[in-house]
Design an enzyme around this catalytic site. Structure first.
Site, mmCIF file in Angstrom:
data_model
loop_
_atom_site.group_PDB
_atom_site.id
_atom_site.type_symbol
_atom_site.label_atom_id
_atom_site.label_comp_id
_atom_site.label_asym_id
_atom_site.label_seq_id
_atom_site.Cartn_x
_atom_site.Cartn_y
_atom_site.Cartn_z
ATOM 1 N N ILE A 117 21.240 -15.214 40.324
ATOM 2 C CA ILE A 117 20.933 -15.692 41.541
ATOM 3 C C ILE A 117 21.452 -15.075 42.680
ATOM 4 C CG2 ILE A 117 20.064 -17.561 42.799
ATOM 5 C CD1 ILE A 117 19.892 -19.059 39.949
ATOM 6 N N VAL A 134 25.565 -18.546 33.667
ATOM 7 C CA VAL A 134 25.254 -17.070 33.913
ATOM 8 C C VAL A 134 24.288 -17.197 34.925
ATOM 9 C CG1 VAL A 134 24.150 -15.174 32.813
ATOM 10 C CG2 VAL A 134 25.658 -16.640 31.498
ATOM 11 N N CYS A 135 23.540 -18.119 35.134
ATOM 12 C CA CYS A 135 22.373 -18.143 35.945
ATOM 13 C C CYS A 135 22.883 -18.068 37.607
ATOM 14 C CB CYS A 135 21.450 -19.632 35.814
ATOM 15 S SG CYS A 135 20.970 -19.588 34.267
ATOM 16 N N PRO A 136 23.942 -18.808 38.178
ATOM 17 C CA PRO A 136 24.196 -18.527 39.359
ATOM 18 C C PRO A 136 24.701 -17.178 39.569
ATOM 19 C CG PRO A 136 25.890 -19.783 38.147
ATOM 20 C CD PRO A 136 24.703 -19.756 37.246
#
Length: 179
Positions: free
Chosen positions: A55, A50-52
């Site tokens: 970002i 999920v993070c990328p």
């Protein structure tokens, strides 16, 4: 957890600012970019799923935040070397236009109160901090749910009017008048 009206804690963190040898790292402090609005967002772990997406979405909107005299700082508890390796190996992060802060000692995330009790990683927390260092907006998502950078931009726009802004207000729309 710190909230609206609280002062952003002092910090001094190593950050990844590029993937170029010799210029990849830079120290970022609470006094960096003095006089600007700061968008400070945290994610749980590098090399995850999920993070990328978040970002990269913030990175794609960097120019819009810059147009509003705001800087973006992304952060997690990973080291600057892990941040660099992730940027070098993830196509959506290679040209990221904002610093990735390394809060490896968890000092800033602990001071903000955003560490997940069981996992020991940052929650998906977002802070909008005004030029005087006062937190004006806080949002925290569960580890599994990504945030919406468009909403962060909308809230920044509303805060910068210093007016009463109704639900779903968008930049350029009328603000509320006190009767």
């Amino acid at each position: 957890m710190l909230t609206v009206g609280d002062k952003l804690p002092a910090f001094d963190l190593q950050a990844v600012v590029s993937i170029e040898p010799g210029s990849a790292f830079k120290r970022i402090t609470d006094t960096s970019d003095a006089g600007k609005w700061k968008i400070l967002f945290f994610w749980p772990k590098d090399f995850t799923f999920v993070c990328p997406t978040e970002i990269a979405a913030f990175g794609a909107m960097n120019g819009e935040f810059d147009d509003r005299d705001a800087v973006i700082y992304g952060a997690s508890t990973d080291s600057e070397f892990v941040h660099l390796a992730w940027r070098q190996n993830h196509k959506d992060l290679k040209a990221l236009p904002f610093p990735m802060l390394s809060d490896i000692k968890r000092e800033l995330s602990a001071a903000l109160g955003i560490l997940h009790a069981a996992e020991g990683v940052c929650l998906r927390a977002t802070f909008i901090v005004d030029p005087e260092g006062i937190i004006r907006f806080v949002s925290v998502n569960d580890l599994s749910v990504g945030r919406n950078p468009q909403e962060v931009l909308r809230v920044l726009d509303a805060l910068q009017t210093d007016e009463l802004c109704p639900c779903n207000w968008q930049k350029g729309e009328a603000v509320l008048e006190v009767a």
